[in-house]
Enzyme design. Structure first.
Site, PDB file in Angstrom:
ATOM      1  N   GLY A 107       0.818  -1.215   0.000  1.00 26.97           N
ATOM      2  CA  GLY A 107       0.000   0.000   0.000  1.00 26.97           C
ATOM      3  C   GLY A 107       0.847   1.257   0.000  1.00 26.97           C
ATOM      4  O   GLY A 107       2.037   1.218  -0.313  1.00 26.97           O
ATOM      5  N   SER A 142       9.412   5.769  -3.485  1.00 31.07           N
ATOM      6  CA  SER A 142       9.301   4.802  -2.390  1.00 31.07           C
ATOM      7  C   SER A 142       8.246   5.295  -1.414  1.00 31.07           C
ATOM      8  O   SER A 142       8.134   6.505  -1.175  1.00 31.07           O
ATOM      9  CB  SER A 142      10.653   4.688  -1.667  1.00 31.07           C
ATOM     10  N   HIS A 148       4.298   1.689  -8.064  1.00 27.39           N
ATOM     11  CA  HIS A 148       3.327   0.591  -7.977  1.00 27.39           C
ATOM     12  C   HIS A 148       2.400   0.590  -9.200  1.00 27.39           C
ATOM     13  O   HIS A 148       2.078  -0.458  -9.753  1.00 27.39           O
ATOM     14  CB  HIS A 148       2.460   0.744  -6.725  1.00 27.39           C
TER      15      HIS A 148
HETATM   16  P1  AMP Z   1       6.071  -2.344  -1.542  1.00 25.50           P
HETATM   17  O1  AMP Z   1       4.683  -1.799  -1.463  1.00 25.50           O
HETATM   18  O2  AMP Z   1       7.129  -1.373  -1.135  1.00 25.50           O
HETATM   19  O3  AMP Z   1       6.206  -3.703  -0.919  1.00 25.50           O
HETATM   20  O4  AMP Z   1       6.334  -2.567  -3.093  1.00 25.50           O
HETATM   21  C1  AMP Z   1       5.457  -3.355  -3.877  1.00 25.50           C
HETATM   22  C2  AMP Z   1       6.099  -3.574  -5.218  1.00 25.50           C
HETATM   23  O5  AMP Z   1       6.320  -2.312  -5.848  1.00 25.50           O
HETATM   24  C3  AMP Z   1       7.478  -4.245  -5.121  1.00 25.50           C
HETATM   25  O6  AMP Z   1       7.585  -5.208  -6.161  1.00 25.50           O
HETATM   26  C4  AMP Z   1       8.425  -3.094  -5.312  1.00 25.50           C
HETATM   27  O7  AMP Z   1       9.666  -3.478  -5.845  1.00 25.50           O
HETATM   28  C5  AMP Z   1       7.657  -2.235  -6.294  1.00 25.50           C
HETATM   29  N1  AMP Z   1       8.127  -0.858  -6.283  1.00 25.50           N
HETATM   30  C6  AMP Z   1       8.312  -0.059  -5.201  1.00 25.50           C
HETATM   31  N2  AMP Z   1       8.825   1.142  -5.569  1.00 25.50           N
HETATM   32  C7  AMP Z   1       8.978   1.089  -6.917  1.00 25.50           C
HETATM   33  C8  AMP Z   1       9.481   2.006  -7.907  1.00 25.50           C
HETATM   34  N3  AMP Z   1       9.928   3.208  -7.569  1.00 25.50           N
HETATM   35  N4  AMP Z   1       9.495   1.594  -9.190  1.00 25.50           N
HETATM   36  C9  AMP Z   1       9.055   0.358  -9.551  1.00 25.50           C
HETATM   37  N5  AMP Z   1       8.565  -0.547  -8.671  1.00 25.50           N
HETATM   38  C10 AMP Z   1       8.538  -0.193  -7.378  1.00 25.50           C
END
Ligand code: AMP
Length: 315
Positions: A37, A191, A43
Site C-alpha cells: 500500500g 518509495s 506501484h
Molecule cells: P512495496 O509496497 O514497497 O512492498 O512494493 C510493492 C512492489 O512495488 C514491489 O515489487 C516493489 O519493488 C515495487 N516498487 C516499489 N517502488 C517502486 C518504484 N519506484 N518503481 C518500480 N517498482 C517499485
C-alpha cells in the site's frame, strides 16, 4: 460474481482465490501485483505492466509484519487505503485483496519459508529475518491469488531475485516479471518511505541516485574493476551527507556474489539500461530480472530513521 468493470475489494482470501479461478476458467489470464500500500507511480507502473501481460489485474495490499525486524517501521508504515483504492480504481484493477493480519497469520500460524541463497547478505544481513517474512507472505499470496504472472519492481532488486529463485526452487506455476524502477524528475527512486523525508533529507537522499549514475558512467567509460566502481559509488555517497551507508557494492546480477572483473554483458538490449540515464522516461519494458547485465550496483543508506535502497544494472 461482479461484472468486469467493477473493482472487487475483499479481505477474504477464499473470495480472492475463487475469483481468480473463475476468471481462469473463462480463459482469462490474471496478473498479480503484491504491495504494502501507500501506492505511488512505481506501484502503478507494475499495475499497467500487469494489464499488458494479462486480461485482468489483481493487487494485494498488506503490510506484512513478518518482514519487519524489531525496531523497524512496521507501526509507522504509511497506511492510506482509501487513496490506494481510488488509484487502483483509476487503473482498471479488477480485484484488490486487503486481508487483515489474522487472515494471513491466524493464531496458530507457524510455517515459514527458508529463503534461497540469494537472500544472504545485503538486506538479508541488515534486516535479519526480512526475507523469511517476504518469502512466506509471497508464497501464501501466490496461493491465495493463483495468478498466471506476478509483477515485481526492480527497486527491490534483491527481493525480485529472491522471488525468482523461490519460484524456481519450489516449482511454483507462476511467471515473474520485473519492472524498472520509476523515479522522480531528478532521479530519486519513488518509495512509500520517501514521505518520511524532510526537504533537506530528500536532497541528501539524491546521493543514492547520483552514486549509481556515477558508477554507471564509469562502467560505460570502460571501467571494469568492481573495486574501482565501488570506490566511485562510495565517494559520491560520502559527499552526499547520508547518515550511514549499510552497503554500496557491485556484484553479480543473478547470484549477488562478489565480482572482481566485470565481463561485458550479452548483447541483448535491456530496458533497465535506460532507467538511470533518463529518470523521467516512461519505463514499459519487461526485464529478465538482471540476467542480461554484467553486474548490479546495490546501495542501502540511512537518513535519520529512514532507510533507503536503490540499485542499477550495469549494461
Ligand atoms: P512495496 O509496497 O514497497 O512492498 O512494493 C510493492 C512492489 O512495488 C514491489 O515489487 C516493489 O519493488 C515495487 N516498487 C516499489 N517502488 C517502486 C518504484 N519506484 N518503481 C518500480 N517498482 C517499485
Amino acid at each position: 460474481m461482479a461484472d468486469d468493470a467493477t473493482m472487487i475489494v475483499t479481505g477474504v482470501p477464499e473470495e480472492a482465490r475463487r475469483w481468480v479461478r473463475h476468471q481462469q476458467l473463462r480463459g482469462r489470464r490474471i496478473a498479480f501485483v503484491p504491495t504494502m500500500g501507500a501506492l505511488h507511480e512505481g506501484h502503478l507502473a507494475l499495475v499497467r505492466r500487469g494489464r499488458q501481460l494479462a486480461d485482468a489485474v489483481a493487487v494485494s495490499i498488506f503490510v506484512n509484519p513478518t518482514q519487519f525486524g524489531p525496531g523497524e517501521d512496521f507501526q509507522q508504515y504509511p497506511r492510506c487505503l482509501d487513496d490506494d483504492l481510488r488509484l487502483l480504481g483509476q487503473e482498471g484493477v479488477s480485484l484488490v485483496l486487503t486481508p487483515a493480519r489474522q487472515a494471513i497469520y491466524p493464531p496458530r500460524f507457524s510455517t515459514y519459508v527458508t529463503p534461497p541463497a540469494v537472500a544472504r547478505g545485503f538486506e538479508g544481513e541488515h534486516r535479519g529475518e526480512h526475507f523469511r517474512g517476504v518469502c512466506t507472505v509471497v508464497l501464501k499470496l501466490f496461493h491465495i491469488v493463483p495468478a498466471d504472472v506476478a509483477v515485481f519492481g526492480q527497486k527491490d532488486y534483491q527481493q525480485a531475485r529472491v522471488i525468482i529463485d523461490m519460484v524456481e526452487d519450489l516449482d511454483l506455476a507462476i511467471e515473474i516479471d520485473v519492472m524498472p524502477t520509476v523515479r522522480q524528475h531528478d532521479g530519486l527512486a519513488l518509495s512509500s518511505r520517501n514521505r518520511y523525508l524532510t526537504a533537506d533529507g530528500r536532497q541528501r537522499a539524491l546521493g543514492l541516485y547520483r552514486a549509481l549514475a556515477a558508477t554507471k558512467d564509469a562502467y560505460r567509460g570502460g571501467q571494469r574493476d568492481a573495486a574501482q566502481l565501488q570506490r566511485v559509488m562510495r565517494q559520491v555517497l560520502d559527499e552526499a551527507g547520508l547518515d550511514a551507508i549499510d552497503y554500496a557494492e557491485v556484484v553479480d546480477p543473478v547470484t549477488l556474489q562478489p565480482l572482481t572483473e566485470l565481463l561485458s554483458p550479452p548483447s541483448s538490449p535491456d530496458s533497465l539500461s535506460n532507467s538511470l540515464s533518463n529518470p523521467t522516461s516512461k519505463l514499459t519494458g519487461s526485464t529478465s530480472g538482471g540476467a542480461a547485465a554484467a553486474a548490479v550496483a546495490l546501495i542501502a543508506a540511512r537518513l535519520a530513521a529512514t532507510r533507503l535502497i536503490d540499485n542499477c544494472l550495469l549494461t
